[in-house]
Motif scaffolding. Structure first.
Motif, PDB file in Angstrom:
ATOM      1  N   VAL A  79       0.846  -1.197   0.000  1.00  9.59           N
ATOM      2  CA  VAL A  79       0.000   0.000   0.000  1.00  9.59           C
ATOM      3  C   VAL A  79       0.879   1.244   0.000  1.00  9.59           C
ATOM      4  CG1 VAL A  79      -1.841  -1.189   1.213  1.00  9.59           C
ATOM      5  CG2 VAL A  79      -0.164   0.156   2.500  1.00  9.59           C
ATOM      6  N   PHE A  80       0.272   2.344  -0.442  1.00 15.26           N
ATOM      7  CA  PHE A  80       0.999   3.615  -0.442  1.00 15.26           C
ATOM      8  C   PHE A  80       0.808   4.300   0.903  1.00 15.26           C
ATOM      9  CE2 PHE A  80       0.358   2.926  -4.979  1.00 15.26           C
ATOM     10  CZ  PHE A  80       1.605   3.245  -5.465  1.00 15.26           C
ATOM     11  N   LYS A  81       1.918   4.702   1.493  1.00 11.06           N
ATOM     12  CA  LYS A  81       1.832   5.451   2.742  1.00 11.06           C
ATOM     13  C   LYS A  81       1.463   6.899   2.427  1.00 11.06           C
ATOM     14  CE  LYS A  81       5.474   2.729   4.947  1.00 11.06           C
ATOM     15  NZ  LYS A  81       6.502   2.461   3.910  1.00 11.06           N
ATOM     16  N   PRO A  82       0.866   7.598   3.380  1.00 11.99           N
ATOM     17  CA  PRO A  82       0.463   8.994   3.108  1.00 11.99           C
ATOM     18  C   PRO A  82       1.621   9.857   2.600  1.00 11.99           C
ATOM     19  CG  PRO A  82      -0.421   8.252   5.204  1.00 11.99           C
ATOM     20  CD  PRO A  82       0.449   7.146   4.698  1.00 11.99           C
ATOM     21  N   GLU A  83       2.834   9.662   3.181  1.00 12.18           N
ATOM     22  CA  GLU A  83       3.946  10.517   2.745  1.00 12.18           C
ATOM     23  C   GLU A  83       4.363  10.175   1.318  1.00 12.18           C
ATOM     24  OE1 GLU A  83       3.900   8.633   5.441  1.00 12.18           O
ATOM     25  OE2 GLU A  83       5.730   7.439   5.701  1.00 12.18           O
ATOM     26  N   GLU A  84       4.185   8.901   0.953  1.00 19.03           N
ATOM     27  CA  GLU A  84       4.512   8.521  -0.424  1.00 19.03           C
ATOM     28  C   GLU A  84       3.535   9.178  -1.392  1.00 19.03           C
ATOM     29  OE1 GLU A  84       6.551   4.126   0.173  1.00 19.03           O
ATOM     30  OE2 GLU A  84       4.364   4.283   0.033  1.00 19.03           O
ATOM     31  N   LEU A  85       2.269   9.222  -1.015  1.00 16.73           N
ATOM     32  CA  LEU A  85       1.258   9.854  -1.863  1.00 16.73           C
ATOM     33  C   LEU A  85       1.556  11.341  -2.015  1.00 16.73           C
ATOM     34  CD1 LEU A  85      -1.983   8.116  -0.551  1.00 16.73           C
ATOM     35  CD2 LEU A  85      -0.782   7.697  -2.710  1.00 16.73           C
ATOM     36  N   LYS A  86       1.993  11.937  -0.910  1.00 12.69           N
ATOM     37  CA  LYS A  86       2.303  13.362  -0.925  1.00 12.69           C
ATOM     38  C   LYS A  86       3.467  13.656  -1.871  1.00 12.69           C
ATOM     39  CE  LYS A  86       2.414  16.688   2.829  1.00 12.69           C
ATOM     40  NZ  LYS A  86       2.805  16.828   4.232  1.00 12.69           N
ATOM     41  N   ASP A  87       4.445  12.763  -1.816  1.00  8.03           N
ATOM     42  CA  ASP A  87       5.621  12.919  -2.661  1.00  8.03           C
ATOM     43  C   ASP A  87       5.256  12.796  -4.137  1.00  8.03           C
ATOM     44  OD1 ASP A  87       8.454  13.290  -2.867  1.00  8.03           O
ATOM     45  OD2 ASP A  87       8.556  11.211  -3.561  1.00  8.03           O
ATOM     46  N   ILE A  88       4.398  11.808  -4.429  1.00  8.48           N
ATOM     47  CA  ILE A  88       3.970  11.614  -5.822  1.00  8.48           C
ATOM     48  C   ILE A  88       3.238  12.856  -6.324  1.00  8.48           C
ATOM     49  CG2 ILE A  88       2.399  10.313  -7.312  1.00  8.48           C
ATOM     50  CD1 ILE A  88       3.089   7.843  -5.546  1.00  8.48           C
ATOM     51  N   ALA A  89       2.347  13.360  -5.469  1.00 12.36           N
ATOM     52  CA  ALA A  89       1.548  14.513  -5.880  1.00 12.36           C
ATOM     53  C   ALA A  89       2.426  15.713  -6.175  1.00 12.36           C
ATOM     54  CB  ALA A  89       0.548  14.865  -4.774  1.00 12.36           C
ATOM     55  N   ALA A  90       3.605  15.759  -5.539  1.00 15.84           N
ATOM     56  CA  ALA A  90       4.480  16.921  -5.701  1.00 15.84           C
ATOM     57  C   ALA A  90       5.364  16.825  -6.939  1.00 15.84           C
ATOM     58  CB  ALA A  90       5.350  17.079  -4.461  1.00 15.84           C
ATOM     59  N   GLN A  91       5.346  15.671  -7.613  1.00 16.23           N
ATOM     60  CA  GLN A  91       6.219  15.512  -8.773  1.00 16.23           C
ATOM     61  C   GLN A  91       5.734  16.386  -9.936  1.00 16.23           C
ATOM     62  OE1 GLN A  91       9.140  13.878  -8.617  1.00 16.23           O
ATOM     63  NE2 GLN A  91       8.497  13.727  -6.484  1.00 16.23           N
ATOM     64  N   PRO A  92       6.694  16.917 -10.691  1.00 17.56           N
ATOM     65  CA  PRO A  92       6.318  17.841 -11.771  1.00 17.56           C
ATOM     66  C   PRO A  92       5.486  17.184 -12.880  1.00 17.56           C
ATOM     67  CG  PRO A  92       8.665  17.304 -11.860  1.00 17.56           C
ATOM     68  CD  PRO A  92       8.145  16.770 -10.561  1.00 17.56           C
ATOM     69  N   PHE A  93       5.684  15.905 -13.079  1.00 12.48           N
ATOM     70  CA  PHE A  93       4.964  15.263 -14.186  1.00 12.48           C
ATOM     71  C   PHE A  93       3.523  14.898 -13.813  1.00 12.48           C
ATOM     72  CE2 PHE A  93       7.650  12.193 -11.928  1.00 12.48           C
ATOM     73  CZ  PHE A  93       6.690  11.320 -11.457  1.00 12.48           C
ATOM     74  N   VAL A  94       3.184  15.041 -12.542  1.00 11.72           N
ATOM     75  CA  VAL A  94       1.833  14.675 -12.098  1.00 11.72           C
ATOM     76  C   VAL A  94       0.903  15.867 -12.259  1.00 11.72           C
ATOM     77  CG1 VAL A  94       0.421  13.989 -10.131  1.00 11.72           C
ATOM     78  CG2 VAL A  94       2.664  12.948 -10.491  1.00 11.72           C
ATOM     79  N   GLU A  95      -0.059  15.723 -13.138  1.00  9.68           N
ATOM     80  CA  GLU A  95      -0.994  16.823 -13.334  1.00  9.68           C
ATOM     81  C   GLU A  95      -2.169  16.667 -12.370  1.00  9.68           C
ATOM     82  OE1 GLU A  95      -3.188  17.932 -17.288  1.00  9.68           O
ATOM     83  OE2 GLU A  95      -1.030  18.270 -17.352  1.00  9.68           O
ATOM     84  N   ASP A  96      -2.524  15.439 -12.156  1.00  8.43           N
ATOM     85  CA  ASP A  96      -3.616  15.146 -11.236  1.00  8.43           C
ATOM     86  C   ASP A  96      -3.431  13.692 -10.829  1.00  8.43           C
ATOM     87  OD1 ASP A  96      -5.804  15.414  -9.714  1.00  8.43           O
ATOM     88  OD2 ASP A  96      -7.248  15.594 -11.355  1.00  8.43           O
ATOM     89  N   PHE A  97      -3.877  13.363  -9.651  1.00  6.38           N
ATOM     90  CA  PHE A  97      -3.797  11.949  -9.312  1.00  6.38           C
ATOM     91  C   PHE A  97      -4.846  11.617  -8.272  1.00  6.38           C
ATOM     92  CE2 PHE A  97      -1.899  10.366  -5.314  1.00  6.38           C
ATOM     93  CZ  PHE A  97      -1.882  11.554  -4.609  1.00  6.38           C
ATOM     94  N   SER A  98      -5.197  10.349  -8.228  1.00 11.50           N
ATOM     95  CA  SER A  98      -6.191   9.929  -7.256  1.00 11.50           C
ATOM     96  C   SER A  98      -5.874   8.505  -6.838  1.00 11.50           C
ATOM     97  CB  SER A  98      -7.581   9.986  -7.876  1.00 11.50           C
ATOM     98  OG  SER A  98      -8.487   9.297  -7.035  1.00 11.50           O
ATOM     99  N   ILE A  99      -6.279   8.186  -5.628  1.00 11.86           N
ATOM    100  CA  ILE A  99      -6.133   6.791  -5.236  1.00 11.86           C
ATOM    101  C   ILE A  99      -7.268   5.995  -5.875  1.00 11.86           C
ATOM    102  CG2 ILE A  99      -4.970   7.293  -3.078  1.00 11.86           C
ATOM    103  CD1 ILE A  99      -7.670   6.990  -1.698  1.00 11.86           C
ATOM    104  N   ILE A 100      -7.033   4.740  -6.096  1.00 13.18           N
ATOM    105  CA  ILE A 100      -8.098   3.855  -6.552  1.00 13.18           C
ATOM    106  C   ILE A 100      -8.645   3.181  -5.293  1.00 13.18           C
ATOM    107  CG2 ILE A 100      -8.658   1.815  -7.925  1.00 13.18           C
ATOM    108  CD1 ILE A 100      -6.473   2.628  -9.862  1.00 13.18           C
ATOM    109  N   THR A 101      -9.927   3.441  -5.036  1.00 14.51           N
ATOM    110  CA  THR A 101     -10.509   2.926  -3.803  1.00 14.51           C
ATOM    111  C   THR A 101     -10.910   1.464  -3.998  1.00 14.51           C
ATOM    112  OG1 THR A 101     -11.442   5.123  -3.597  1.00 14.51           O
ATOM    113  CG2 THR A 101     -12.171   3.476  -1.987  1.00 14.51           C
ATOM    114  N   ALA A 102     -10.407   0.644  -3.137  1.00 13.37           N
ATOM    115  CA  ALA A 102     -10.754  -0.772  -3.225  1.00 13.37           C
ATOM    116  C   ALA A 102     -11.963  -1.048  -2.316  1.00 13.37           C
ATOM    117  CB  ALA A 102      -9.562  -1.617  -2.788  1.00 13.37           C
TER     118      ALA A 102
END
Lengths: 396, 216
Positions: A79-102
């Motif tokens: 699973v993605f930890k909250p800080e990992e999600l935060k890091d991904i969201a901060a990447q320049p290539f990410v225009e938008d992102f969302s978790i996939i809810t299981a």
């Protein structure tokens, strides 16, 4: 009679003219290589980022952690930890992102018409990440019919793999859309029954999707209590072939659909080729400069007595420098102009060729090419100037 | 433009020079602007060497030569070329014409070296006429006789402005009649510029109204 006309009779720059021509041709090729490298780089950027080449939509990548042997049986590692999600969201290539809810409940699909029932699963993403346009894609509490989106791969697997191999009929997408399998949602003793309606087929997300509203409601009602951390996310990016993106994924051991990122490899290769061409051009330029310097030395050496006498008679070193430079500079200018005209022609030709494939680049060479041409000519001039000055000074 | 020699001794001739009397070597001598200076020098006393020192194309001496109070060594190359275009002219003993140029071009070279020539081209023709070399102007420098070359070299030296004209045996290849013509032209041109000259020769002569004579 002008001073320079008389000088022309004393100092013939025809000595070693062959070498001078070779060096000029070398200079021309060097300039062309450097300009081609710059132009290809510019064009590539324009193809990737230019407004005319913008794909109608950005690309979506479903990203998850790579499951290794060590991680098997330890779902908390995937699973993605909250800080990992935060890091991904901060990447320049990410225009938008969302978790996939299981889903945090069990799902069972029952297709009475076909006489089978199967365990299944649901996931959901916000609507903006879904590539299926359907007015039926909505759900509110109390609604019995739950819209479902299945991956197109599923129907293909069924039709071309499973059905053919098991002597079962194939189904068109229209037919499949008319099916309304029963959905049984359960968690322990709690059970809910719904009717499923397949409203579309997704090429983008390889999972069985239900509307986010249904997922949130069902997770609330049928969950075991603890919220599950997301193990898959969906990323919207303008440039799936960005090497920054692939490097980031690789570094963090994330995986995604490699088909979508494969262009990053091509891009890497193009960049290497372009760099190699540019580097070769620079090396050639250096050799051309070296030959020019040697040519100048040869001319001045072969006329050292004449130059000494001219200086003795009162000619200033500056006068002789200007005269000598005047003999060479027009050739450099012509070389530079020819190289630039050639690159202009190439660019025009390439832009026509690419336009036929719906790829648009400027018909004109970029400003970088012009700047490079001027810069190279300035460099050649400076090197010549220093060479002439140095070798004349040796004889004064 | 004042030229001062202070204890100048050529290094290669040192021994020989210190054994005999000289008005120039190892003395303090000042050449005042506008002077007509004759330096009589027997063979082997360093006549050509002196002219080269004064024109600053040889530097192997002890002592110092100052121009307007500043040693030659303190002038940079650009200043030197400016001086040679505007203030000091020269007739070398070995003449130093370009063989690849015609006689006329040899003269023109000096005339147009300064982007604002001192004289128009007609002067060249006029001087050539006076020294009797008009017929050789189109010939290559290599095909001229010594006498012709000498006269071309003199005309070349007169094509520029100067305050000093240095001449190293300028009439050595000329008969008396031609030497007198050349001397008259030189004297006129020096007067016109209010310039002086330094002339070295083997013998005494009365071609100029010398201000001062030295024995080298």
């Amino acid at each position: 009679m002008q001073f320079n006309e008389i000088l022309k009779k004393i100092i013939h720059t025809g000595v070693g003219r062959g070498r001078f021509w070779m060096a000029s041709i070398g200079l021309g090729i060097a300039m062309l290589l450097i300009l081609v490298a710059l132009q290809v780089h510019t064009n590539f950027n324009e193809l990737l980022y230019g407004s005319r080449n913008q794909n109608e939509r950005a690309d979506y990548l479903v990203v998850n952690k790579k499951i290794t042997n060590d991680m098997m049986g330890k779902p908390e590692l995937t699973v993605f930890k909250p800080e990992e999600l935060k890091d991904i969201a901060a990447q320049p290539f990410v225009e938008d992102f969302s978790i996939i809810t299981a889903a945090q409940y069990n799902v069972r699909l029952e297709a009475d018409q076909l006489g089978f029932s199967t365990l299944a699963f649901f996931e959901s993403v916000p609507d903006s990440f879904i590539d299926v346009q359907s007015t039926d894609w909505k759900w509110q509490e109390g609604q019995q019919i739950v819209p479902i989106i299945v991956p197109r791969d599923f129907t293909n697997m069924f039709n071309f793999g499973f059905a053919l191999g098991n002597n079962m009929p194939q189904f068109s997408e229209e037919t499949i859309k008319t099916l309304s399998p029963g959905i049984v949602v359960s968690q322990g003793m709690r059970t809910g029954r719904f009717l499923g309606r397949i409203v579309g087929f997704s090429d983008r997300i390889s999972t069985v999707l239900v509307p986010q509203s249904f997922m949130d409601w069902a997770n609330n009602i049928y969950s075991t209590g603890a919220a599950k951390a997301p193990s898959r996310i969906i990323v919207k990016t303008k440039d799936p072939s960005s090497t920054v993106l692939t490097n980031y994924l690789e570094e963090h051991k994330y995986v995604t659909d490699e088909e979508k990122t494969k262009y990053s490899k091509i891009r890497g290769i193009v960049q290497i080729i372009v760099s190699a061409v540019g580097f070769f051009g620079l090396v050639l330029l250096m050799f051309a400069l070296l030959v020019f310097s040697m040519f100048i030395q040869l001319v001045i050496e072969s006329y050292r007595n004449e130059i000494r006498l001219l200086i003795t008679l009162g000619a200033s070193p500056g006068q002789l420098q200007r005269y000598l430079l005047k003999q060479f500079i027009p050739m450099y200018l012509v070389t530079g102009v020819v190289a630039f005209v050639a690159i202009t022609g190439l660019q025009w030709w390439a832009s026509g060729l690419l336009a036929k494939r719906n790829m648009f680049v400027s018909e004109w060479p970029g400003i970088m090419s012009l700047v490079a041409t001027v810069a190279i000519l300035a460099l050649v001039y400076a090197v010549n100037w220093f060479a002439v000055r140095k070798h004349i000074a040796e004889h004064t | 433009m004042q030229i001062q020699l202070s204890a100048v001794v050529p290094v290669p001739l040192r021994e020989r020079i210190l054994q005999r009397q000289s008005d120039i070597w190892n003395r303090d001598v000042t050449f005042q602007p506008g002077q007509f200076i004759k330096i009589k020098a027997p063979s082997g006393t360093g006549k050509t060497t002196l002219v080269h020192y004064l024109y600053h194309i040889r530097y192997d001496y002890t002592g110092s030569i100052s121009v307007d109070g500043k040693p030659w060594q303190d002038y940079n190359r650009d200043q030197l070329s400016a001086i040679r275009q505007r203030q000091v002219s020269v007739v070398f003993q070995d003449l130093r014409l370009f063989d690849q140029l015609s006689a006329l071009e040899n003269i023109e070279l000096k005339r147009v070296m300064d982007p604002q020539p001192y004289y128009p081209q007609e002067k060249t023709l006029e001087f050539a006429e006076r020294l009797g070399v008009t017929h050789v102007l189109k010939q290559s420098g290599a095909t001229l006789s010594y006498g012709e070359r000498q006269r071309i070299a003199i005309i070349r030296a007169l094509m520029q402005p100067f305050e000093w004209l240095m001449m190293d045996e300028p009439f050595s290849h000329l008969d008396d009649a031609n030497a007198d013509k050349a001397a008259r032209l030189i004297a006129e041109e020096c007067h016109a510029r209010k310039a002086g000259f330094i002339l070295t020769d083997l013998d005494h002569d009365q071609r100029f109204d010398y201000t001062v004579s030295y024995l080298l």
